[in-house]
Design an enzyme around this catalytic site. Structure first.
Site, PDB file in Angstrom:
ATOM      1  CB  ALA A 158      -2.250  -0.101   8.794  1.00  0.00           C
ATOM      2  CG  ASP A 159      -3.798  -5.649   5.254  1.00  0.00           C
ATOM      3  OD1 ASP A 159      -4.719  -5.123   4.597  1.00  0.00           O
ATOM      4  OD2 ASP A 159      -3.745  -6.868   5.488  1.00  0.00           O
ATOM      5  CB  THR A 160      -6.043  -5.382  10.532  1.00  0.00           C
ATOM      6  OG1 THR A 160      -5.500  -4.128  10.967  1.00  0.00           O
ATOM      7  CG2 THR A 160      -6.375  -6.233  11.746  1.00  0.00           C
TER       8      THR A 160
ATOM      9  CE  LYS B 136      -3.947  -2.130   2.363  1.00  0.00           C
ATOM     10  NZ  LYS B 136      -4.743  -2.163   3.609  1.00  0.00           N
TER      11      LYS B 136
ATOM     12  N   GLY C  99      -0.088  -5.048  10.330  1.00  0.00           N
ATOM     13  CA  GLY C  99       1.186  -4.596   9.786  1.00  0.00           C
ATOM     14  C   GLY C  99       1.063  -3.118   9.463  1.00  0.00           C
TER      15      GLY C  99
END
Length: 166
Positions: A49-51, A33, A86
């Site tokens: 971010a990525d969850t 991203k 992350g």
């Protein structure tokens, strides 16, 4: 955190190599991203971010349908799962990435609680099909080991410390 910010959205393919560990997946997607902004931003800090939700070594992403959301919540019901976020900070073409992990313990949910949640709320943009700040989290989660804000989707406590390093 008393930090001015703006939200800018870009479409990014969230696929990842299959051989990555869950923590690596969350960071990989967050970095992917950030790369979408690398050519256009220099003196601003870009935060991406990525969850993901992980149970029994399996990643529960965003549900594809109501039936899929119900299925995911049934898997999580009465069990512990890990929520991994992350985060990537991009500043002056340099990437600084980290992740946080929280263990979430769901109590046993009834089929009515699950279907009621799926029908009334919008779990389709949420990893694992739930938002901890919504009804299912308020009635279903027995305890958390780790950061609450991580489960919401951004570990703000850790983020603040990392931003101060920049």
């Amino acid at each position: 955190m008393d930090i001015d910010f703006r939200v800018v959205l870009k479409e990014v393919d969230e696929s990842y190599p299959e051989d990555l560990k869950p923590e690596e997946i969350a960071v990989y997607i967050a970095e992917k991203k950030a790369k979408a902004f690398d050519e256009t931003v220099t003196d601003e800090v870009v935060l991406t971010a990525d969850t993901i939700v992980c149970i029994d070594g399996k990643i529960l992403g965003k549900p594809e349908s109501s039936a899929h959301a119900v299925e995911m919540l049934q898997i999580l019901s009465g069990r512990m799962h890990r929520v991994i976020t992350g985060v990537c900070l991009l500043f002056r073409h340099r990437y600084h990435s980290f992740y946080d992990v929280s263990e979430v313990y769901f109590g046993k949910l009834t089929d009515e609680e699950i279907t009621g949640y799926v029908n009334k709320y919008e779990p389709f943009d949420k990893a694992g099909s739930y938002g901890i700040q919504e009804r299912i989290g308020l009635i279903g989660i027995e305890r958390i080991n780790g950061s609450y804000t991580n489960v919401v989707g951004l570990p703000t406590e850790k983020l603040y410390r990392e931003l101060m390093k920049l």
